[in-house]
Write an enzyme that holds these catalytic residues in place. Structure first.
Site, mmCIF file in Angstrom:
data_model
loop_
_atom_site.group_PDB
_atom_site.id
_atom_site.type_symbol
_atom_site.label_atom_id
_atom_site.label_comp_id
_atom_site.label_asym_id
_atom_site.label_seq_id
_atom_site.Cartn_x
_atom_site.Cartn_y
_atom_site.Cartn_z
ATOM 1 N N CYS A 137 0.839 -1.211 0.000
ATOM 2 C CA CYS A 137 0.000 0.000 0.000
ATOM 3 C C CYS A 137 0.870 1.256 0.000
ATOM 4 O O CYS A 137 1.410 1.646 1.039
ATOM 5 C CB CYS A 137 -0.929 -0.020 1.219
ATOM 6 S SG CYS A 137 -1.952 1.451 1.373
ATOM 7 N N CYS A 140 -0.428 4.076 2.204
ATOM 8 C CA CYS A 140 -0.198 3.842 3.639
ATOM 9 C C CYS A 140 1.275 4.068 3.996
ATOM 10 O O CYS A 140 1.582 4.639 5.033
ATOM 11 C CB CYS A 140 -0.549 2.410 4.023
ATOM 12 S SG CYS A 140 -2.155 1.857 3.468
ATOM 13 N N ASP A 141 2.186 3.587 3.170
ATOM 14 C CA ASP A 141 3.585 3.491 3.590
ATOM 15 C C ASP A 141 4.567 4.350 2.798
ATOM 16 O O ASP A 141 5.742 4.428 3.163
ATOM 17 C CB ASP A 141 4.039 2.020 3.505
ATOM 18 C CG ASP A 141 3.240 1.143 4.460
ATOM 19 O OD1 ASP A 141 2.898 1.625 5.563
ATOM 20 O OD2 ASP A 141 2.943 -0.013 4.109
#
Ligand SMILES: Cc1cc2nc3c(=O)[nH]c(=O)nc-3n(C[C@H](O)[C@H](O)[C@H](O)COP(=O)(O)OP(=O)(O)OC[C@H]3O[C@@H](n4cnc5c(N)ncnc54)[C@H](O)[C@@H]3O)c2cc1C
Length: 321
Positions: A137, A140-141
């Site tokens: 992701c 997300c990261d």
């Protein structure tokens, strides 16, 4: 005894639905899961820092966030059971659900929050660097300092791989897009954005074989599928963008699913094709796939269920009168 509301799944969608339904005094029963389609608490239990969930200025550990949601659901009267739902019968009302510990439950309403599972390649070395260089992701990261001005590889050739690659150019020096075949499966517009991007280098007909590093990820070993030549690309990050599997096996014969297996919901609501059954979170969302959107749709599903149950009760009362 017939439950008012059964919620299947305990990620952000399931716990949020439980909090709202609990506050509406529905005393929801939650099958939190055990091993089917993830673990109790859902996908965030497998990550460390969550930096984009509102309300946590300094970030929050995924398991801590889920523990807080769980306790909040319990505080409002949700009945939590660590068990998988293994069978459902939505053809008769009230609905029937069976759990792995052979608990059979009747329900007036059901909210499905069983999430989705990101596909992984399970490369040699992957376990060591999962969440520490390897991710599924970018949103997300991607902002992790590990990737700042670094070289990163993205695996995949569809729209999401291209979106991830483009997104990662905000942080990375160079993005290596590893494409198994000789073409991209993405739309022409998306393809052009990649072809014209100076920070994206496409490795055609190339498959990752393994990853290596020390404390952090240092390289991905790849193979050119045309020549068989194996070589290393020095990277600090590897992002899988090879799709997700929605956890909907249980519902295949029962509910309308789309061609990829996600539960179909209607318009702006979380209603499925069967009145009395709603779906929230990643199990019905292949676009956003974020904790906050899962929680948001969990809230919607609980509000919709509560209104629907009130209407049912009102019509029974007027029928009896
Ligand atoms: C490594 C990683 C890091 C991530 N980082 C972020 C981030 O930083 N920020 C962000 O916003 N998003 C992040 N995400 C995405 C986010 O975790 C998901 O979008 C979110 O968890 C989806 O919530 P959900 O409630 O729909 O489902 P999930 O979290 O997938 O939970 C599904 C639940 O259903 C249960 N279940 C499944 N089948 C059954 C069954 N048959 N019976 C009973 N229970 C069942 C599972 O046990 C689980 O509890 C990350 C995802 C991963 C994998």
């Amino acid at each position: 005894m017939v439950e008012n509301l059964v919620i299947i799944g305990s990620g952000p969608a399931g716990y949020t639905a439980a909090i709202y339904a609990g506050r509406a005094q529905l005393q929801p029963l939650v099958f939190e899961g055990f091993s089917a389609g993830g673990i109790p608490g859902g996908q965030l239990m497998t990550t460390t820092e969550v930096e984009n969930y509102p309300g946590f200025a300094a970030g929050v550990q995924g398991p801590k966030l889920m523990q807080e949601m769980r306790q909040q659901a319990q505080r409002w009267g949700a009945k939590l059971i660590i068990d998988d739902a293994i069978a459902v019968d939505f053809s008769q009302y009230p609905f029937t659900l069976t759990s792995a510990d052979t608990l059979e439950v009747k329900a007036r309403a059901v909210i499905i929050c069983t999430g989705a599972t990101a596909k992984r390649l399970h490369l040699p070395g992957e376990e060591k660097f999962w969440n520490n260089g390897i991710s599924a992701c970018a949103i997300c990261d991607g902002a992790n300092p590990l990737f700042a001005n670094a070289d990163i590889a993205v695996v995949g050739g569809g729209d999401s791989a291209i979106e991830e690659a483009l997104y990662l150019t905000k942080y990375a020096r160079q993005v290596h897009l590893l494409v198994r075949s000789d073409r991209l499966r993405a739309s022409k517009t998306m393809q052009n954005r990649v072809f014209n991007h100076t920070q994206i280098h496409i490795h055609w007909q190339t498959s990752p074989l393994s990853v290596d590093g020390d404390q952090v990820l240092r390289c991905v070993q790849v193979q050119d599928n045309r020549t068989g030549v194996i070589y290393n690309i020095a990277v600090s990050g590897l992002f899988y963008a090879i799709g997700h599997t929605p956890n909907t096996q249980l519902f295949q014969e029962q509910l309308e699913l789309d061609e990829a297996g996600y539960i179909k919901t209607q318009g702006k609501s979380t209603a499925t094709n069967i009145p009395g059954i709603w779906a929230a979170g990643d199990v019905q969302d292949h676009i956003y796939r974020q904790a906050i959107t899962a929680a948001g749709t969990g809230c919607m599903a609980a509000l919709e269920a509560e209104r629907w149950l009130s209407e049912q009760r009102a019509s029974l009362v007027s029928f009896a009168a």
